[in-house]
Design a protein around this motif. Structure first.
Motif, PDB file in Angstrom:
ATOM      1  N   LYS A 100      72.742  65.310   1.983  1.00 56.62           N
ATOM      2  CA  LYS A 100      72.938  65.041   3.405  1.00 56.62           C
ATOM      3  C   LYS A 100      72.261  66.060   4.322  1.00 56.62           C
ATOM      4  CE  LYS A 100      76.480  62.742   5.987  1.00 56.62           C
ATOM      5  NZ  LYS A 100      77.773  62.845   6.599  1.00 56.62           N
ATOM      6  N   SER A 104      69.071  65.243   6.832  1.00 56.09           N
ATOM      7  CA  SER A 104      69.099  65.237   8.297  1.00 56.09           C
ATOM      8  C   SER A 104      67.980  66.090   8.884  1.00 56.09           C
ATOM      9  CB  SER A 104      70.480  65.659   8.814  1.00 56.09           C
ATOM     10  OG  SER A 104      70.592  67.042   8.819  1.00 56.09           O
ATOM     11  N   LYS A 107      65.017  63.774   8.682  1.00 54.28           N
ATOM     12  CA  LYS A 107      65.102  62.704   9.682  1.00 54.28           C
ATOM     13  C   LYS A 107      64.697  63.215  11.060  1.00 54.28           C
ATOM     14  CE  LYS A 107      69.279  61.062   8.315  1.00 54.28           C
ATOM     15  NZ  LYS A 107      70.498  60.226   8.432  1.00 54.28           N
ATOM     16  N   THR A 108      65.241  64.384  11.420  1.00 58.47           N
ATOM     17  CA  THR A 108      64.893  64.943  12.727  1.00 58.47           C
ATOM     18  C   THR A 108      63.401  65.222  12.830  1.00 58.47           C
ATOM     19  OG1 THR A 108      67.056  65.985  12.761  1.00 58.47           O
ATOM     20  CG2 THR A 108      65.448  66.789  14.341  1.00 58.47           C
TER      21      THR A 108
ATOM     22  N   GLN B 261      70.059  64.525  19.223  1.00 60.42           N
ATOM     23  CA  GLN B 261      69.519  63.798  18.074  1.00 60.42           C
ATOM     24  C   GLN B 261      70.582  63.021  17.296  1.00 60.42           C
ATOM     25  OE1 GLN B 261      68.754  65.889  14.571  1.00 60.42           O
ATOM     26  NE2 GLN B 261      69.197  67.880  15.420  1.00 60.42           N
ATOM     27  N   LYS B 262      71.791  63.567  17.264  1.00 57.70           N
ATOM     28  CA  LYS B 262      72.845  62.900  16.504  1.00 57.70           C
ATOM     29  C   LYS B 262      73.046  61.474  17.020  1.00 57.70           C
ATOM     30  CE  LYS B 262      77.343  63.681  16.632  1.00 57.70           C
ATOM     31  NZ  LYS B 262      78.342  64.553  17.245  1.00 57.70           N
ATOM     32  N   TYR B 263      73.106  61.352  18.356  1.00 54.57           N
ATOM     33  CA  TYR B 263      73.310  60.033  18.951  1.00 54.57           C
ATOM     34  C   TYR B 263      72.098  59.143  18.752  1.00 54.57           C
ATOM     35  CZ  TYR B 263      77.331  61.997  21.292  1.00 54.57           C
ATOM     36  OH  TYR B 263      78.527  62.578  21.555  1.00 54.57           O
ATOM     37  N   SER B 266      71.748  58.043  15.076  1.00 50.91           N
ATOM     38  CA  SER B 266      72.743  57.053  14.684  1.00 50.91           C
ATOM     39  C   SER B 266      72.609  55.797  15.548  1.00 50.91           C
ATOM     40  CB  SER B 266      74.153  57.625  14.784  1.00 50.91           C
ATOM     41  OG  SER B 266      74.444  57.915  16.123  1.00 50.91           O
TER      42      SER B 266
END
Lengths: 295, 274
Positions: A100, A104, A107-108, B261-263, B266
């Protein structure tokens, strides 16, 4: 299409809708009907306009430069879309298998190019393709090849513009694919494991069929996106050499800027609109229907 | 078997690392090239890192009054654009998601159909319209034309459709008006969707190039992408400064993206695809 509620709110509804409706009318609907009208006129900034019927459309369809630009657009699309689909699909599978935390970070990182403007991307890649001090020729020199004039050679100019297009788009494509992959139930793979299926078999018989709709969606949006691209060619090559990077929209834009015959280029943009508009209408229909994705 | 798995895993990690670096490389390169000496940017042979790290390019471009102005007005414009776009599109989204009124289907079609009009088909006639309205060379011409967006409205509406009716029923029974319900029930819950749509609008404004170039001739109102393109053609010898300027122009969007970025990541899930 909408279910009946227990009361009507005409006043409030129209009050809240007023801004969007007024703005869309001024900046989209009126210009659109104006464009429709102009496409039937021999219209210019300097002369009174004359009604010419379908002449503009005829002119455009017979204009070698326009037909060439459509061909350029198609070639460009064929360079960008399949490449980014394959890369994104494989890469999404790689990310899915990662832990995980590292997933991430990846992904970023791959999303960042998506938010970069076409102008900045063009500036960067023009330097990468620089004949003397550019990275591309430096990498070539490792293999003992002669340097190339990437953006000035008819053979390499279009592929050289396809590369930043892929760079700008592949992060989002990958993340959409990844979202699709996460929606495939793990139990399918577990069942396949029990049957002794290998990695490639699982991918071919489970992942690929279940990703069909997402791949379709991405292909169609990728197609409309790539064929509408013009900023990269505008800044990197200006459409040259010999119009090999003049995409349809760049053709239209160049005519706006240089011509007196505006009707022609508006007719061209409307012809494209019919094609691209119907494609996006189809996507919208697929998306808006409840069974957008089965499985 | 175990050895094979390890090899596979290493290979996959290597692939992931490779693509991640590839994605970041062009940007990293432009940022680092900004630290090079003027003549070194395109020196042969190619070097990734500067011989000597210099901040002159960054200092020079930051001191450039036109650059400062372009960054500030573009930032202000982008924020204003995002806020207006959220207000306008969210109110319409709420109306279409919850309210019943006469000619609803007609209004819905009227708004949605604009989604299929490609920008290029109306670029020139929009220019004529804003010209007739006397909007050329004003801040309004940059901000207003794109504010209403059927796509953004549709996206927000999808989100509102998923808010349970029960939440507003209590308020309705208490006699709260529809606008009160919108502001006190819907707006506070809109944070996730507003982040996505707001940043999308912000980015659209920040990165736009052709529209500002067509409608703005006053250098005081140059937007950042227009500034960079002009810089590139007019001061083509200042490559180091161009690199630094390009890097800096991308910085605010990157920071914004990293914060939210989290929002955003997702949000790719709820984007209607799934």
């Amino acid at each position: 299409m909408f279910k009946k509620n227990y009361r009507q709110d005409n006043g409030v509804a129209y009050l809240l809708l007023a801004p969007i409706v007024i703005l869309l009318t001024i900046f989209v609907v009126i210009p659109f009907f104006y464009s429709l009208k102009v496409s039937f006129y021999n219209w210019s900034f300097y002369q009174p306009s004359v009604f010419v019927g379908f002449d503009n459309f005829k002119f455009v369809l017979e204009d070698d430069l326009f037909l060439n630009s459509v061909w350029v657009g198609i070639k460009f699309t064929l360079m960008v879309v399949p490449a980014s689909m394959v890369v994104s699909f494989l890469f999404a599978n790689v990310i899915k298998g990662m832990r995980k935390g590292s997933a991430s970070i990846v992904k970023t990182s791959i999303y960042i190019p998506t938010i970069i403007s076409g102008i900045v991307a063009s500036v960067i890649f023009v330097f990468i393709y620089d004949y003397m001090g550019g990275l591309a020729n430096y990498v070539l020199s490792w293999f003992g090849s002669e340097p190339r004039a990437w953006l000035a050679d008819v053979k390499t100019a279009l592929p050289s513009i396809a590369v930043p297009a892929i760079w700008l788009g592949f992060g989002l494509t990958t993340l959409i694919m990844l979202a699709g992959l996460h929606d495939i139930p793990e139990s399918y793979y577990e069942a396949a494991d029990l049957e002794g299926a290998g990695t490639w078999q699982k991918m071919w018989y489970i992942t690929v069929p279940l990703m069909k709709n997402i791949v379709l969606f991405l292909t169609v949006t990728g197609f409309t996106g790539a064929i509408s691209q013009y900023e990269l060619s505008l800044v990197m090559t200006g459409g040259g050499p010999l119009d090999t990077t003049t995409t349809p929209n760049l053709y239209i834009l160049n005519h706006f800027r240089n011509d007196v015959m505006v009707g022609n280029s508006i007719a061209a943009s409307l012809l494209l609109f019919v094609v691209l508009g119907s494609i996006s209408a189809i996507i919208f229909k697929v998306l808006n229907s409840e069974k957008a994705i089965d499985g | 078997m175990k050895a094979k798995l390890t090899i596979q895993k290493t290979a996959l990690t290597a692939i992931a690392a490779f693509f991640t670096l590839l994605a970041l490389f062009p940007l990293a390169w432009v940022m680092i090239a900004g630290f090079k000496e003027k003549t070194e940017v395109l020196s042969t042979p190619f070097r990734f890192f500067p011989k000597q790290w210099l901040v002159t390019n960054y200092v020079d471009i930051l001191k450039d009054a036109a650059f400062q102005k372009a960054m500030l007005t573009t930032f202000g414009g982008a924020v204003l654009f995002a806020v207006l776009s959220l207000l306008v599109n969210a109110s319409a989204a709420y109306v279409f998601a919850r309210l019943e009124f006469r000619f609803k289907t007609v209004m819905w079609l009227y708004v949605i159909i604009t989604m299929f009009v490609p920008g290029m088909a109306i670029l020139l006639t929009s220019f004529i319209v804003v010209n007739k309205l006397g909007m050329l060379d004003t801040f309004a011409v940059l901000v207003l034309p794109g504010v209403a967006s059927a796509g953004a409205m549709f996206f927000i509406r999808q989100f509102y459709l998923n808010i349970p009716l029960a939440l507003e029923e209590a308020a309705l029974i208490d006699g709260a008006g529809r606008i009160r319900i919108f502001t006190s029930v819907f707006l506070p819950m809109s944070y996730p969707v507003f982040v996505i749509v707001g940043i999308g609008s912000y980015l659209g404004y920040w990165n736009s190039f052709v529209w500002p170039t067509m409608t703005i001739t006053n250098p005081d109102l140059y937007q950042i992408m227009q500034y960079l393109a002009t810089f590139r053609s007019e001061r083509s010898t200042e490559m180091g400064m161009l690199m630094a300027g390009s890097a800096l122009s991308a910085l605010p969007t990157i920071v914004l993206f990293l914060i939210f970025q989290k929002y955003i990541i997702s949000g790719i899930k709820i984007s209607g695809l799934k």
